[in-house]
Design an enzyme around this catalytic site. Structure first.
Site, PDB file in Angstrom:
ATOM      1  NE  ARG A 190       7.047   1.724   3.368  1.00 56.73           N
ATOM      2  CZ  ARG A 190       6.304   1.909   4.352  1.00 56.73           C
ATOM      3  NH1 ARG A 190       6.111   1.240   5.444  1.00 56.73           N
ATOM      4  NH2 ARG A 190       5.402   3.198   4.231  1.00 56.73           N
ATOM      5  CB  THR A 235      -5.845  -0.081   7.074  1.00 53.79           C
ATOM      6  OG1 THR A 235      -6.543  -0.384   8.322  1.00 53.79           O
ATOM      7  CG2 THR A 235      -4.710   0.540   7.473  1.00 53.79           C
ATOM      8  NE  ARG A 264      -0.323  -3.830  13.707  1.00 55.24           N
ATOM      9  CZ  ARG A 264       0.487  -3.174  12.799  1.00 55.24           C
ATOM     10  NH1 ARG A 264      -0.238  -2.859  11.425  1.00 55.24           N
ATOM     11  NH2 ARG A 264       1.781  -3.048  12.873  1.00 55.24           N
ATOM     12  CB  THR A 304      -0.821  -0.065   1.212  1.00 53.89           C
ATOM     13  OG1 THR A 304      -0.085  -0.154   2.449  1.00 53.89           O
ATOM     14  CG2 THR A 304      -1.858  -1.093   1.123  1.00 53.89           C
ATOM     15  CG  ASP A 318       3.317   9.928   6.287  1.00 49.86           C
ATOM     16  OD1 ASP A 318       3.758   9.429   7.248  1.00 49.86           O
ATOM     17  OD2 ASP A 318       2.951   8.849   5.087  1.00 49.86           O
ATOM     18  NE  ARG A 319       2.699   5.985   9.820  1.00 53.76           N
ATOM     19  CZ  ARG A 319       2.373   4.810  10.322  1.00 53.76           C
ATOM     20  NH1 ARG A 319       2.114   4.482  11.267  1.00 53.76           N
ATOM     21  NH2 ARG A 319       2.258   3.937   9.020  1.00 53.76           N
ATOM     22  CG  ASP A 355       6.233   9.398   9.806  1.00 52.52           C
ATOM     23  OD1 ASP A 355       5.859  10.653   9.315  1.00 52.52           O
ATOM     24  OD2 ASP A 355       5.851   8.504   9.209  1.00 52.52           O
ATOM     25  CB  SER A 398       6.775   5.216   6.131  1.00 51.30           C
ATOM     26  OG  SER A 398       5.933   5.732   7.156  1.00 51.30           O
ATOM     27  CG  HIS A 399       6.594   4.214  10.615  1.00 49.82           C
ATOM     28  ND1 HIS A 399       5.668   4.320   9.392  1.00 49.82           N
ATOM     29  CD2 HIS A 399       6.545   2.961  11.443  1.00 49.82           C
ATOM     30  CE1 HIS A 399       5.157   3.043   9.637  1.00 49.82           C
ATOM     31  NE2 HIS A 399       5.643   2.346  10.829  1.00 49.82           N
ATOM     32  CD  GLU A 448      -4.245   5.519   7.913  1.00 50.09           C
ATOM     33  OE1 GLU A 448      -4.826   5.014   6.952  1.00 50.09           O
ATOM     34  OE2 GLU A 448      -3.199   5.819   8.096  1.00 50.09           O
ATOM     35  CD  GLU A 449      -4.486   1.803  14.532  1.00 49.86           C
ATOM     36  OE1 GLU A 449      -3.777   1.858  15.378  1.00 49.86           O
ATOM     37  OE2 GLU A 449      -4.013   1.388  13.120  1.00 49.86           O
ATOM     38  CB  SER A 450      -1.438   3.744  12.345  1.00 48.64           C
ATOM     39  OG  SER A 450      -1.986   4.009  11.055  1.00 48.64           O
ATOM     40  CE  LYS A 471       0.017   7.613   6.634  1.00 43.71           C
ATOM     41  NZ  LYS A 471      -0.316   6.335   6.294  1.00 43.71           N
ATOM     42  CE  LYS A 488       3.737   7.222  -0.907  1.00 42.17           C
ATOM     43  NZ  LYS A 488       2.510   7.493   0.154  1.00 42.17           N
ATOM     44  CG  ASP A 529       6.653   9.299   5.116  1.00 46.86           C
ATOM     45  OD1 ASP A 529       6.479   9.253   6.180  1.00 46.86           O
ATOM     46  OD2 ASP A 529       5.946   8.873   4.284  1.00 46.86           O
TER      47      ASP A 529
END
Length: 542
Positions: free
Chosen positions: A21, A343, A495, A17, A280-281, A276, A112-113, A362-364, A375, A125, A278
């Site tokens: 990576r 998600t 999870r 998604t 986006d969080r 984070d 990302s993170h 999102e919860e993440s 995001k 990406k 990149d």
């Protein structure tokens, strides 16, 4: 002059998604990055002479792949490449640049993170013309091409100076090194009341922002310290490093523990935040008050009208299925539609493009709006600053007032990592088989009202996404969600998302673990976690 380099396929280039990576050493294999980039260019739709946006989060191998991508783009008929200065481009900033300059798409080089460095992770990406991640149809076509590719195209040209603003010619391609920080900061000034935030800072409002030695540093320094008047040093770890300073750039209680220690200390600032790898969080923490990402989404949605960019109200709110239902209660109170999606930000992109939603989360720890199609960590921080400046209250006060009005969704995620795949699969298979018999059963004080395997019908394109996670809903609004995430050499991660709704007038200021104890016991009884896995406690709690 275009040069054709013969190549053979790699079998492991299926994008997820968030793109492809792998470890850096995988990307350093001869032709590995070139094959994937060429496969993207072979597949994606664009006019001759189109513009490509290019940049990444500054991690190790970023500059090398940027130079490769420039030469491959020149050989594939692109007319212009816009690259972030120093090769730096946060994911939300890349989305903004694609949209602002009418690019056909962009390559974002990030994992990302995930940690960075020679022995750590790298990623590529592709984002499409709306600024959002490539949809599954595109990523599947890219993967199919990687399995048959027999050549990649390039030109012979020296490396481009990525650190100096301006243009360079590479064959027939114009490469422009741009100040993406300025572009992003200008967009933020349009959305938020910088004057109100500056006045609050002048009145003594203080904050700490941890950029985690990652990509948000330059953006946060320019906006927070340069344009909003926070003193120098407000942005910590603000210089992007190829290995993120040896840290894991994931904004949570574990990896941003220094920020938490500051915010729960004796002389805590008014506001704490982090982003984070990149950009986006986001992490939001007030003085002695952590705000979960689920609650942050709800609180931002309830107060967004206080920012100029959202003064006319929201069109709708969207959240991923595992994210708590706190935002649903805000949507109901505001008379807005609320969308529960699988998600993945691409599902939000459809709603945003169709004008059906304005704010998503999102919860993440991902939150964003219709200003871009990703995001956006710093956007969330600035919206919080705008709201606090206008309302002239603390994070803790805002949270308490919100819960008093809407009730509180106590929330936690329990991760059981590196489970043997066969055991994780057996647990989920047994759980799915029991779905029909669960309603009406009681577990302690909890009565099951409904249970299903979540399926989503996209209201925009009519597509259906099935098998997205098992939901068990209890009378009174509490629930447990079970999902498997990732398989491979490390096995699978189970999870478990736990959510207890406490209504207005209820017990609104207790410790989360205490309030979730009954749900944790019910989750184990329903899914047989200990019986299937042998685990009596999760590896990670967030």
């Amino acid at each position: 002059m275009t040069r054709t380099v013969p190549s053979t396929p790699y079998s492991d280039q299926k994008p997820g998604t968030s793109g492809l990576r792998k470890k850096v050493k995988v990307f350093q294999q001869p032709g590995y990055a070139e094959n994937f980039i060429q496969a993207v260019f072979d597949v994606v739709e664009r006019e001759p002479g189109s513009t490509l946006v290019l940049g990444g989060d500054g991690r190790f191998h970023n500059r090398t792949v940027i130079q490769q991508a420039i030469r491959i783009a020149a050989a594939n008929g692109y007319g212009k490449v816009l690259v972030g200065q120093g090769g730096i481009l946060s994911t939300p900033a890349a989305s903004n640049v694609i949209r602002k300059y009418g690019a056909s798409g962009g390559l974002i080089l990030s994992a990302s993170h995930n940690p960075g460095g020679p022995d750590e992770d790298f990623g590529i990406k592709y984002n499409i013309a709306n600024g959002g991640p490539a949809p599954e149809g595109v990523t599947e076509a890219i993967y199919a091409r990687t399995r048959t590719i027999d050549r990649w195209l390039t030109v012979d040209a020296p490396d481009v100076d990525l650190d100096t603003l301006g243009t360079t010619q590479v064959s027939n391609l114009t490469v422009e090194v741009i100040d993406s920080v300025a572009d992003y900061a200008e967009l933020m000034e349009e959305l938020f009341d910088f004057a109100a935030i500056r006045a609050n800072v002048s009145a003594g409002f203080t904050m700490a922002f941890d950029a985690m030695s990652a990509v948000t540093g330059p953006y946060a320094t320019e906006i927070l310290e340069g344009r909003l008047g926070f003193p120098k040093g407000t942005v910590r770890n603000g210089v992007p490093l190829e290995d993120f300073g040896g840290h894991h750039p994931d904004p949570n209680m574990v990896h941003a523990h220094e920020l938490f220690e500051t915010m729960f200390g004796a002389d805590a600032p008014d506001f704490g935040a982090a982003s984070d790898g990149d950009g986006d969080r986001n992490l939001i923490v007030g003085r002695h008050r952590f705000v979960t990402p689920s609650d942050s989404l709800a609180m931002l949605a309830a107060n967004a009208h206080l920012a100029p960019g959202y003064a006319s109200g929201l069109k709708g709110i969207a959240r991923s299925m595992p994210t708590s239902a706190a935002a649903d209660r805000v949507a109901e109170a505001l008379g807005l539609p609320c969308f529960e999606t699988p998600t993945g930000w691409k599902f939000f992109g459809n709603l945003l493009d169709a004008g059906m939603a304005t704010i998503c989360g999102e919860e993440s720890a991902g939150t964003g709006s219709d200003h871009v199609r990703e995001k956006d960590g710093l956007w969330a921080v600035l919206l919080w600053l705008n709201i606090l400046a206008v309302r002239k209250i603390s994070v803790d006060q805002l949270a308490r007032e919100h819960w008093a009005k809407f009730g509180r969704n106590y929330y936690a995620r329990h991760d059981y990592e590196a489970l043997p795949t066969n055991k994780a699969d057996a647990l989920m298979a047994e759980l799915k088989a029991a779905l029909e018999s669960l309603p009406g059963q009681t577990f302690g004080s909890l009565a099951v009202a409904q249970a299903d395997n979540f399926s989503y019908l996209d209201p925009v394109d009519g597509s259906t996404s099935s098998n997205q996670g098992v939901r068990v809903m209890f009378a009174g609004g509490s629930r447990v969600v079970f999902r498997l995430s990732g398989t491979g050499t490390e096995g699978a991660t189970l999870r478990v998302y736990l959510e207890r709704y406490e209504p207005v007038g209820g017990d609104l200021d207790r410790e989360t673990p205490d309030m979730l104890a009954d749900l944790i016991a019910a989750a184990d009884a329903i899914a047989g976690i200990a019986r299937h896995t042998g685990r009596t406690a999760p590896d990670v709690v967030t």
